[in-house]
Design an enzyme around this catalytic site. Structure first.
Site, short mmCIF file in Angstrom:
data_model
loop_
_atom_site.label_atom_id
_atom_site.label_comp_id
_atom_site.label_asym_id
_atom_site.label_seq_id
_atom_site.Cartn_x
_atom_site.Cartn_y
_atom_site.Cartn_z
N ARG A 58 0.83 -1.21 0.00
CA ARG A 58 0.00 0.00 0.00
C ARG A 58 0.86 1.26 0.00
NH1 ARG A 58 -3.86 -0.07 4.64
NH2 ARG A 58 -4.62 1.78 3.61
N GLN B 264 -8.66 12.08 7.04
CA GLN B 264 -8.75 10.67 7.47
C GLN B 264 -7.79 9.84 6.64
OE1 GLN B 264 -13.18 9.52 7.89
NE2 GLN B 264 -13.15 11.34 6.63
N HIS C 83 -5.93 9.46 11.18
CA HIS C 83 -5.68 8.00 11.12
C HIS C 83 -4.22 7.67 10.86
CE1 HIS C 83 -10.24 7.55 10.06
NE2 HIS C 83 -10.03 7.77 11.33
N CYS D 102 13.33 -3.33 14.31
CA CYS D 102 13.96 -2.06 14.63
C CYS D 102 15.49 -2.21 14.67
CB CYS D 102 13.42 -1.63 15.98
SG CYS D 102 14.27 -0.24 16.73
N CYS E 246 16.57 -1.78 18.61
CA CYS E 246 16.29 -2.72 19.70
C CYS E 246 15.79 -4.09 19.23
CB CYS E 246 15.28 -2.10 20.67
SG CYS E 246 13.58 -2.19 20.10
N VAL F 44 -19.00 13.05 -4.83
CA VAL F 44 -19.66 12.63 -6.06
C VAL F 44 -21.07 12.10 -5.78
CG1 VAL F 44 -17.60 12.22 -7.45
CG2 VAL F 44 -18.46 10.39 -5.98
P1 NAD Z 1 -14.74 6.14 1.96
O1 NAD Z 1 -14.05 5.23 1.01
O2 NAD Z 1 -15.66 5.52 2.97
O3 NAD Z 1 -15.59 7.23 1.15
C1 NAD Z 1 -15.04 7.91 0.04
C2 NAD Z 1 -16.05 8.94 -0.36
O4 NAD Z 1 -15.48 9.70 -1.41
C3 NAD Z 1 -17.37 8.39 -0.88
O5 NAD Z 1 -18.43 9.07 -0.23
C4 NAD Z 1 -17.33 8.69 -2.37
O6 NAD Z 1 -18.62 8.99 -2.89
C5 NAD Z 1 -16.45 9.90 -2.41
N1 NAD Z 1 -15.71 10.11 -3.67
C6 NAD Z 1 -15.20 9.19 -4.52
N2 NAD Z 1 -14.54 9.79 -5.53
C7 NAD Z 1 -14.63 11.13 -5.31
C8 NAD Z 1 -14.15 12.28 -5.98
N3 NAD Z 1 -13.42 12.19 -7.11
N4 NAD Z 1 -14.44 13.50 -5.46
C9 NAD Z 1 -15.17 13.63 -4.33
N5 NAD Z 1 -15.65 12.56 -3.64
C10 NAD Z 1 -15.38 11.34 -4.11
O7 NAD Z 1 -13.59 7.02 2.64
P2 NAD Z 1 -13.51 7.72 4.05
O8 NAD Z 1 -14.78 8.42 4.35
O9 NAD Z 1 -12.25 8.47 4.05
O10 NAD Z 1 -13.35 6.51 5.09
C11 NAD Z 1 -12.53 5.39 4.77
C12 NAD Z 1 -11.53 4.98 5.84
O11 NAD Z 1 -10.48 4.22 5.21
C13 NAD Z 1 -10.82 6.10 6.51
O12 NAD Z 1 -10.74 5.77 7.85
C14 NAD Z 1 -9.40 6.16 5.90
O13 NAD Z 1 -8.43 6.30 6.93
C15 NAD Z 1 -9.19 4.82 5.26
N6 NAD Z 1 -8.65 4.90 3.87
C16 NAD Z 1 -7.72 5.84 3.51
C17 NAD Z 1 -7.26 5.94 2.19
C18 NAD Z 1 -6.23 6.97 1.80
O14 NAD Z 1 -5.40 7.32 2.62
N7 NAD Z 1 -6.24 7.47 0.55
C19 NAD Z 1 -7.77 5.08 1.22
C20 NAD Z 1 -8.73 4.13 1.63
C21 NAD Z 1 -9.16 4.07 2.94
ZN ZN Z 2 13.04 -0.36 18.77
#
Ligand code: NAD
Ligand code: ZN
Length: 263
Positions: free
Chosen positions: A72, A103, A121, A152, A155, A219
């Protein structure tokens, strides 16, 4: 494609705002093609994130969990911030006080140039030893064999990603800062989040209850769309740059007399 037209009252409210807070979710990185947890991507498709993203899975099989995070991390470091990430850097310069809460763990806001991002997060590009707490650099891991756990250098403890796993609490100080910012916001934007993961999804609601104008950019309507003052449907990479342009145009057209309080 038709240009996006923003309501004049929204632009006036933004122009008058002293404190603007933005909460972002995975949707803002969608246009950078960041694979989400739930994307079917080959090797890892048969695992559910909940099975890998928790401390018990990590302790039971550190090599596998570390490999999943390496995969990832490679994805996020291999893509670029998009127009939405860049627009938030511009937006920060247009308002007196700006707080960005995310997030996302993908580091794309920081790479776009946003400072002081409140990462609820964590951040997948950072790693820490679970025994001594020392930071570990990803370069170390590429040197270690794929079938040995990443340990690590100081340690010998196991190294884990700096992300909040299922069952873990959010970093207290970061969340407290986000909460305070939400309570004090004049305008709160919620961008690309489904608003189903709590407590992050509380933030727009807290801001709204405290009197902020709340705006959702997504979206599709999120789980909390009914509680937002304004819902703008569209891709973040299109809507946010258009909003920044509209704010600049609005500011340029404001009469200097607007700045004088009417008594
Ligand atoms: P989610 O996947 O639950 O929701 C994503 C939202 O983005 C949806 O509502 C969708 O309709 C919208 N969306 C999709 N494409 C879009 C665009 N081009 N423009 C605007 N909106 C768009 O994501 P979340 O609410 O962040 O929750 C998911 C959890 O998973 C979080 O806790 C996060 O930490 C983690 N996560 C993070 C990543 C990252 O860091 N990129 C990726 C996946 C999951
Ligand atoms: Zn350590």
């Amino acid at each position: 494609m038709n240009p996006i037209v923003f309501d004049d009252s929204l632009l006036t409210r933004l122009a008058a705002a002293r404190r603007v807070v933005v909460l972002t979710g995975a949707g803002i990185s969608a246009e950078s093609r960041v694979a989400t947890f739930r994307d079917p991507d080959g090797l890892w498709a048969r695992f559910r994130p909940e099975e890998l993203a928790n401390v018990d899975a990590f302790l039971a099989n550190p090599v596998m969990v570390q490999a999943w995070y390496r995969h990832r991390r490679d994805i996020v470091t291999g893509v670029q911030p998009n127009a939405a990430h860049h627009a938030l850097v511009d937006l920060a310069r247009l308002v007196p006080s700006f707080t960005l809460v995310t997030q996302n763990v993908d580091d794309l806001h920081r790479r776009a140039g946003s400072d002081d991002v409140l990462e609820l997060h964590g951040n997948i590009t950072r790693s820490t030893c679970i025994a001594c707490g020392e930071s570990a650099s990803p370069e170390d891991v590429s040197a270690s064999p794929q079938d040995d756990p990443w340990i690590c250098a100081s340690c010998g403890g196991l190294v884990r990603p700096d992300v909040v796993w299922f069952g873990e609490a959010l970093p207290e100080d970061v969340f407290a800062d986000a909460w305070t910012a939400a309570e004090n916001a004049d305008v709160f934007l919620s961008v690309g989040t489904s608003a189903v993961v709590y407590p992050a999804a509380d933030l727009p609601l807290v801001a709204g209850s405290a009197g902020a104008l709340t705006i959702e950019i997504n979206v599709e309507r999120s789980a909390i769309a009914d509680h937002m003052d304004v819902v703008i449907l569209g891709q973040a990479g299109r809507v946010l740059p258009a909003l920044v342009t509209a704010m600049r145009t609005h500011a340029a057209h404001r009469s200097p007399l607007d700045a004088i309080p009417h008594v």
